[in-house]
Design a protein around this motif. Structure first.
Motif, mmCIF file in Angstrom:
data_model
loop_
_atom_site.group_PDB
_atom_site.id
_atom_site.type_symbol
_atom_site.label_atom_id
_atom_site.label_comp_id
_atom_site.label_asym_id
_atom_site.label_seq_id
_atom_site.Cartn_x
_atom_site.Cartn_y
_atom_site.Cartn_z
ATOM 1 N N GLU A 21 -4.586 -8.715 6.016
ATOM 2 C CA GLU A 21 -5.470 -10.106 6.659
ATOM 3 C C GLU A 21 -5.289 -10.540 8.191
ATOM 4 O O GLU A 21 -5.921 -11.238 8.919
ATOM 5 N N GLN A 22 -4.076 -10.233 9.051
ATOM 6 C CA GLN A 22 -2.992 -10.860 10.168
ATOM 7 C C GLN A 22 -3.312 -9.516 10.978
ATOM 8 O O GLN A 22 -3.542 -9.393 12.122
ATOM 9 N N ASP A 23 -3.627 -8.501 10.869
ATOM 10 C CA ASP A 23 -4.016 -7.042 11.249
ATOM 11 C C ASP A 23 -5.605 -7.438 12.311
ATOM 12 O O ASP A 23 -6.131 -7.673 11.752
ATOM 13 N N PRO A 24 -4.602 -7.119 13.965
ATOM 14 C CA PRO A 24 -5.915 -7.647 14.804
ATOM 15 C C PRO A 24 -7.348 -6.358 14.645
ATOM 16 O O PRO A 24 -8.820 -7.014 14.984
ATOM 17 N N ASN A 25 -6.786 -5.103 13.866
ATOM 18 C CA ASN A 25 -7.996 -4.330 13.268
ATOM 19 C C ASN A 25 -8.646 -4.976 12.691
ATOM 20 O O ASN A 25 -9.831 -4.833 13.037
ATOM 21 N N VAL A 26 -8.284 -5.103 11.766
ATOM 22 C CA VAL A 26 -8.824 -5.416 10.510
ATOM 23 C C VAL A 26 -10.043 -6.587 10.644
ATOM 24 O O VAL A 26 -11.256 -7.235 10.401
ATOM 25 N N LYS A 27 -9.766 -7.840 12.108
ATOM 26 C CA LYS A 27 -10.260 -8.653 11.768
ATOM 27 C C LYS A 27 -11.161 -8.969 12.303
ATOM 28 O O LYS A 27 -12.612 -8.947 12.862
ATOM 29 N N ALA A 28 -10.927 -7.681 14.093
ATOM 30 C CA ALA A 28 -11.763 -7.018 14.600
ATOM 31 C C ALA A 28 -13.168 -6.875 13.551
ATOM 32 O O ALA A 28 -14.371 -6.673 14.116
ATOM 33 N N ALA A 29 -13.136 -5.339 12.818
ATOM 34 C CA ALA A 29 -13.138 -5.220 11.746
ATOM 35 C C ALA A 29 -14.450 -5.875 11.210
ATOM 36 O O ALA A 29 -15.667 -5.619 11.200
ATOM 37 N N GLN A 30 -13.858 -7.287 10.727
ATOM 38 C CA GLN A 30 -14.836 -8.457 9.925
ATOM 39 C C GLN A 30 -15.233 -8.677 11.097
ATOM 40 O O GLN A 30 -16.164 -9.181 10.477
ATOM 41 N N ASP A 31 -14.861 -9.300 12.370
ATOM 42 C CA ASP A 31 -15.404 -10.484 13.497
ATOM 43 C C ASP A 31 -17.358 -9.404 13.463
ATOM 44 O O ASP A 31 -18.477 -9.657 13.775
ATOM 45 N N ALA A 32 -16.950 -7.635 14.209
ATOM 46 C CA ALA A 32 -17.944 -7.013 14.595
ATOM 47 C C ALA A 32 -19.334 -6.461 13.624
ATOM 48 O O ALA A 32 -20.061 -6.721 13.443
ATOM 49 N N PHE A 33 -18.315 -6.237 12.405
ATOM 50 C CA PHE A 33 -19.272 -5.947 10.760
ATOM 51 C C PHE A 33 -19.708 -6.943 10.000
ATOM 52 O O PHE A 33 -20.867 -6.746 8.645
ATOM 53 N N GLY A 34 -18.643 -8.042 9.786
ATOM 54 C CA GLY A 34 -19.243 -8.930 8.648
ATOM 55 C C GLY A 34 -18.768 -8.447 7.566
ATOM 56 O O GLY A 34 -19.248 -9.231 6.584
ATOM 57 N N ALA A 35 -17.331 -7.582 7.990
ATOM 58 C CA ALA A 35 -16.342 -7.034 7.125
ATOM 59 C C ALA A 35 -15.792 -7.939 5.923
ATOM 60 O O ALA A 35 -15.297 -9.074 6.919
ATOM 61 N N VAL A 36 -15.788 -7.936 4.686
ATOM 62 C CA VAL A 36 -14.908 -8.584 3.362
ATOM 63 C C VAL A 36 -13.676 -7.433 2.924
ATOM 64 O O VAL A 36 -14.155 -6.865 2.414
ATOM 65 N N LEU A 37 -12.330 -8.858 3.038
ATOM 66 C CA LEU A 37 -11.159 -7.971 2.327
ATOM 67 C C LEU A 37 -11.559 -7.675 1.087
ATOM 68 O O LEU A 37 -11.459 -9.219 0.743
ATOM 69 N N GLU A 38 -11.645 -6.973 0.263
ATOM 70 C CA GLU A 38 -11.382 -6.624 -1.272
ATOM 71 C C GLU A 38 -9.805 -6.788 -1.720
ATOM 72 O O GLU A 38 -9.776 -5.918 -1.524
ATOM 73 N N ALA A 39 -9.212 -8.152 -2.306
ATOM 74 C CA ALA A 39 -7.683 -8.498 -2.002
ATOM 75 C C ALA A 39 -7.378 -7.534 -3.338
ATOM 76 O O ALA A 39 -6.169 -7.025 -2.767
ATOM 77 N N ASP A 40 -7.618 -7.123 -4.255
ATOM 78 C CA ASP A 40 -7.601 -6.287 -5.123
ATOM 79 C C ASP A 40 -7.554 -4.443 -4.660
ATOM 80 O O ASP A 40 -6.966 -3.977 -5.316
ATOM 81 N N SER A 41 -8.356 -4.392 -3.302
ATOM 82 C CA SER A 41 -7.435 -2.644 -3.389
ATOM 83 C C SER A 41 -6.795 -2.414 -1.890
ATOM 84 O O SER A 41 -6.592 -1.475 -1.499
ATOM 85 N N ILE A 42 -5.799 -3.969 -1.829
ATOM 86 C CA ILE A 42 -4.831 -3.731 -1.154
ATOM 87 C C ILE A 42 -3.005 -3.159 -1.728
ATOM 88 O O ILE A 42 -3.476 -3.507 -3.490
ATOM 89 N N GLN A 43 -2.559 -2.077 -1.668
ATOM 90 C CA GLN A 43 -1.696 -1.622 -2.449
ATOM 91 C C GLN A 43 -0.465 -1.616 -1.019
ATOM 92 O O GLN A 43 -0.457 -1.557 -0.249
ATOM 93 N N PRO A 44 0.592 -2.430 -1.576
ATOM 94 C CA PRO A 44 1.719 -2.045 -0.419
ATOM 95 C C PRO A 44 2.246 -0.282 -0.216
ATOM 96 O O PRO A 44 1.980 0.573 -1.136
ATOM 97 N N MET A 45 2.924 -0.398 1.176
ATOM 98 C CA MET A 45 3.352 1.537 0.886
ATOM 99 C C MET A 45 4.181 1.694 1.304
ATOM 100 O O MET A 45 4.819 0.184 1.082
ATOM 101 N N ASP A 46 4.704 2.399 0.206
ATOM 102 C CA ASP A 46 7.044 2.353 0.235
ATOM 103 C C ASP A 46 7.242 2.709 1.536
ATOM 104 O O ASP A 46 6.758 3.235 1.969
#
Length: 174
Positions: free
Chosen positions: A149-174
């Motif tokens: 949610e804090q990633d600047p690239n994700v924020k830019a994609a949300q602003d540019a394309f009206g993208a929405v994060l699907e919380a259930d699709s997020i998985q931590p990387m080990d």
């Protein structure tokens, strides 16, 4: 039952370890008192008191349904070869004689001494290993979600394309 006797019992098809039976008064005098909890008198016994149930379960490499039973218990007390556990009430169906015997055998082998395992349903005094694992997983998921949610690239994609994060699709990387 020593290691050679356990191996012989397994080869003969007998259970790996039997539930300890208190000695009769005449045999107790001949052998002396039972070894202390710390196991100083038993070769190969792990020294020291049990403080962290999850560490013991992990070290004993308990598997299957016996592991589920162990994971939903927490240590109430451990004295003189007797380990008393509290099992979360909602997991009481795991508390069968067969699973208790398997768990007792695995823990006894890991500790290098004969133990008596007593499991009582109730409210564990501290979080069980299963509860701790779930809490750690929830914390990992929360951190992963916050990082995305804090990633600047994700924020830019949300602003540019009206993208929405699907919380259930997020998985931590080990």
């Amino acid at each position: 039952m020593g290691p050679e006797a356990r191996a012989h019992a397994r080869a003969a098809g007998a259970p790996a370890a039997a539930v300890p039976v208190p000695p009769s008064s005449d045999s107790a005098d001949a052998r002396g008192p039972e070894p202390a909890w710390h196991g100083e008198d038993e070769p190969g016994a792990r020294p020291g008191p049990i403080r962290d149930w999850a560490e013991i379960v992990q070290g004993a490499e308990v598997r299957g349904a016996a592991r589920q039973l162990a994971d939903h218990c927490e240590l109430a007390s451990a004295t003189d070869g007797r380990i008393e556990l509290i099992l979360a009430s909602d997991k009481e169906t795991l508390n069968t004689q067969q699973l208790r015997a398997r768990l007792q055998s695995a823990i006894g082998q890991y500790l290098g001494r004969r133990i008596t395992l007593v499991i009582t349903p109730g409210k564990p005094p501290r979080p069980t290993p299963a509860e701790r694992r779930a809490a750690n997983e929830n914390a990992r998921m929360r951190k992963a979600r916050e990082a995305i949610e804090q990633d600047p690239n994700v924020k830019a994609a949300q602003d540019a394309f009206g993208a929405v994060l699907e919380a259930d699709s997020i998985q931590p990387m080990d």
